[in-house]
Design a protein around this motif. Structure first.
Motif, PDB file in Angstrom:
ATOM      1  N   UNK A   8      37.505  51.343  14.767  1.00 60.09           N
ATOM      2  CA  UNK A   8      37.933  52.734  14.832  1.00 60.09           C
ATOM      3  C   UNK A   8      39.317  52.848  14.219  1.00 60.09           C
ATOM      4  N   UNK A   9      39.495  53.873  13.416  1.00 60.98           N
ATOM      5  CA  UNK A   9      40.772  54.087  12.746  1.00 60.98           C
ATOM      6  C   UNK A   9      41.754  54.922  13.531  1.00 60.98           C
ATOM      7  N   UNK A  10      41.579  54.988  14.847  1.00 60.82           N
ATOM      8  CA  UNK A  10      42.489  55.755  15.687  1.00 60.82           C
ATOM      9  C   UNK A  10      42.992  54.880  16.822  1.00 60.82           C
ATOM     10  N   UNK A  18      36.915  56.487  18.464  1.00 62.37           N
ATOM     11  CA  UNK A  18      36.675  55.347  19.355  1.00 62.37           C
ATOM     12  C   UNK A  18      35.467  55.636  20.245  1.00 62.37           C
ATOM     13  N   UNK A  19      35.324  56.880  20.684  1.00 60.90           N
ATOM     14  CA  UNK A  19      34.156  57.262  21.491  1.00 60.90           C
ATOM     15  C   UNK A  19      32.875  57.149  20.677  1.00 60.90           C
ATOM     16  N   UNK A  20      32.923  57.548  19.415  1.00 59.70           N
ATOM     17  CA  UNK A  20      31.754  57.428  18.543  1.00 59.70           C
ATOM     18  C   UNK A  20      31.384  55.960  18.340  1.00 59.70           C
ATOM     19  N   UNK A  21      32.363  55.110  18.188  1.00 65.69           N
ATOM     20  CA  UNK A  21      32.106  53.676  18.041  1.00 65.69           C
ATOM     21  C   UNK A  21      31.484  53.104  19.317  1.00 65.69           C
ATOM     22  N   UNK A  22      31.995  53.508  20.476  1.00 67.24           N
ATOM     23  CA  UNK A  22      31.396  53.043  21.747  1.00 67.24           C
ATOM     24  C   UNK A  22      29.947  53.517  21.861  1.00 67.24           C
ATOM     25  N   UNK A  71      28.012  42.720   8.603  1.00 70.00           N
ATOM     26  CA  UNK A  71      28.352  44.031   8.070  1.00 70.00           C
ATOM     27  C   UNK A  71      29.514  44.640   8.810  1.00 70.00           C
ATOM     28  N   UNK A  72      30.101  45.659   8.213  1.00 69.72           N
ATOM     29  CA  UNK A  72      31.301  46.315   8.722  1.00 69.72           C
ATOM     30  C   UNK A  72      31.039  47.813   8.843  1.00 69.72           C
ATOM     31  N   UNK A  73      31.457  48.389   9.959  1.00 64.90           N
ATOM     32  CA  UNK A  73      31.348  49.826  10.192  1.00 64.90           C
ATOM     33  C   UNK A  73      32.757  50.372  10.392  1.00 64.90           C
ATOM     34  N   UNK A  74      33.206  51.195   9.455  1.00 63.02           N
ATOM     35  CA  UNK A  74      34.517  51.833   9.573  1.00 63.02           C
ATOM     36  C   UNK A  74      34.313  53.230  10.142  1.00 63.02           C
ATOM     37  N   UNK A  75      34.940  53.479  11.280  1.00 64.33           N
ATOM     38  CA  UNK A  75      34.831  54.767  11.957  1.00 64.33           C
ATOM     39  C   UNK A  75      36.169  55.462  11.735  1.00 64.33           C
ATOM     40  N   UNK A  76      36.161  56.400  10.799  1.00 61.26           N
ATOM     41  CA  UNK A  76      37.419  56.925  10.291  1.00 61.26           C
ATOM     42  C   UNK A  76      37.712  58.347  10.749  1.00 61.26           C
ATOM     43  N   UNK A 109      28.161  44.277   3.466  1.00 64.41           N
ATOM     44  CA  UNK A 109      27.709  45.659   3.681  1.00 64.41           C
ATOM     45  C   UNK A 109      28.717  46.424   4.546  1.00 64.41           C
ATOM     46  N   UNK A 110      28.959  47.671   4.175  1.00 63.97           N
ATOM     47  CA  UNK A 110      29.879  48.522   4.918  1.00 63.97           C
ATOM     48  C   UNK A 110      29.310  49.937   4.968  1.00 63.97           C
ATOM     49  N   UNK A 111      29.579  50.609   6.060  1.00 67.47           N
ATOM     50  CA  UNK A 111      29.232  52.022   6.193  1.00 67.47           C
ATOM     51  C   UNK A 111      30.425  52.748   6.786  1.00 67.47           C
ATOM     52  N   UNK A 112      30.473  54.042   6.513  1.00 71.91           N
ATOM     53  CA  UNK A 112      31.542  54.908   7.002  1.00 71.91           C
ATOM     54  C   UNK A 112      30.944  55.997   7.868  1.00 71.91           C
ATOM     55  N   UNK A 113      31.602  56.290   8.960  1.00 77.37           N
ATOM     56  CA  UNK A 113      31.244  57.452   9.773  1.00 77.37           C
ATOM     57  C   UNK A 113      32.513  57.935  10.440  1.00 77.37           C
ATOM     58  N   UNK A 114      32.466  59.131  10.986  1.00 84.38           N
ATOM     59  CA  UNK A 114      33.651  59.630  11.647  1.00 84.38           C
ATOM     60  C   UNK A 114      33.397  60.933  12.383  1.00 84.38           C
ATOM     61  N   UNK A 115      34.322  61.238  13.278  1.00 91.98           N
ATOM     62  CA  UNK A 115      34.249  62.442  14.110  1.00 91.98           C
ATOM     63  C   UNK A 115      35.557  63.206  13.979  1.00 91.98           C
ATOM     64  N   UNK A 116      35.436  64.538  13.985  1.00 87.67           N
ATOM     65  CA  UNK A 116      36.601  65.397  13.827  1.00 87.67           C
ATOM     66  C   UNK A 116      36.399  66.682  14.617  1.00 87.67           C
TER      67      UNK A 116
END
Length: 190
Positions: A8-10, A18-22, A71-76, A109-116
């Motif tokens: 998580x990037x926060x 962080x909640x989305x990652x959990x 793989x890597x998941x970046x939660x931005x 492998x990498x993916x991006x997701x995020x919440x705003x």
């Protein structure tokens, strides 16, 4: 077993990302697991510090966890229509020394997701990550995108994902990412 690591990037305790990652940890498909990595404790990048002291322990530990993952998941989050500084700073440290880039990131492998809380999710931040992803040699899974907008109504007060539609989108997203990581792993061993 496919092993992913998510970051998580926060740093905020009540972070939607962080909640989305959990929530992602809970929604992983069978035969896959998602470990939560942390950028907490990573100092601001300083070439003088690197030269004098080497790679800080939190960076070294996260580097090894990423290297070991399939793989890597970046939660931005999206700050000022772009990349959050703390996550970019962590990636800058993780790419040091440059000779390690291939071992840590190359072909992973990498993916991006995020919440705003805004109406567009994190589309601008995710787009801003694309040159960084390319530069590091990561393999972007681009068939799915998860942009959680209006996050304040998607998560309960306890930080759990409470929207069934978003939960299903997350589940579908994770299935796609795991399939991509699995096919990438087979491609490496072939």
């Amino acid at each position: 077993m496919i092993k992913l690591i998510g970051i998580s990037g926060s740093l905020r305790r009540g972070s939607f990302n962080a909640a989305l990652l959990r929530a992602a940890v809970e929604q992983m498909p069978e035969g896959a697991e998602l470990t939560v990595g942390t950028i907490r404790g990573i100092p601001l990048y300083d070439g003088d510090q690197e030269a004098a002291e080497g790679i800080p322990e939190p960076v070294a530990a996260l580097k090894e966890a990423i290297a070991a993952a399939d793989g890597l998941l970046l939660v931005t989050p999206e700050y000022n229509n772009s990349i959050p500084g703390v996550l970019k700073n962590a990636i800058d440290w993780l790419s040091r020394p440059p000779a390690d880039i291939g071992r840590i990131f190359g072909g992973k492998p990498v993916a991006l997701m995020g919440a705003s809380p805004g109406g567009f999710g994190t589309i601008l931040a995710q787009n801003a990550w694309l040159p960084v992803v390319r530069t590091l040699g990561l393999e972007l899974w681009s068939e799915g995108r998860l942009l959680v907008s209006r996050a304040q109504v998607v998560f309960g007060e306890d930080g759990t994902l409470s929207d069934p539609k978003i939960t299903e989108q997350l589940r579908t997203f994770l299935h796609g990412l795991v399939a991509f990581a699995r096919s990438s792993r087979r491609g490496v061993s072939a």
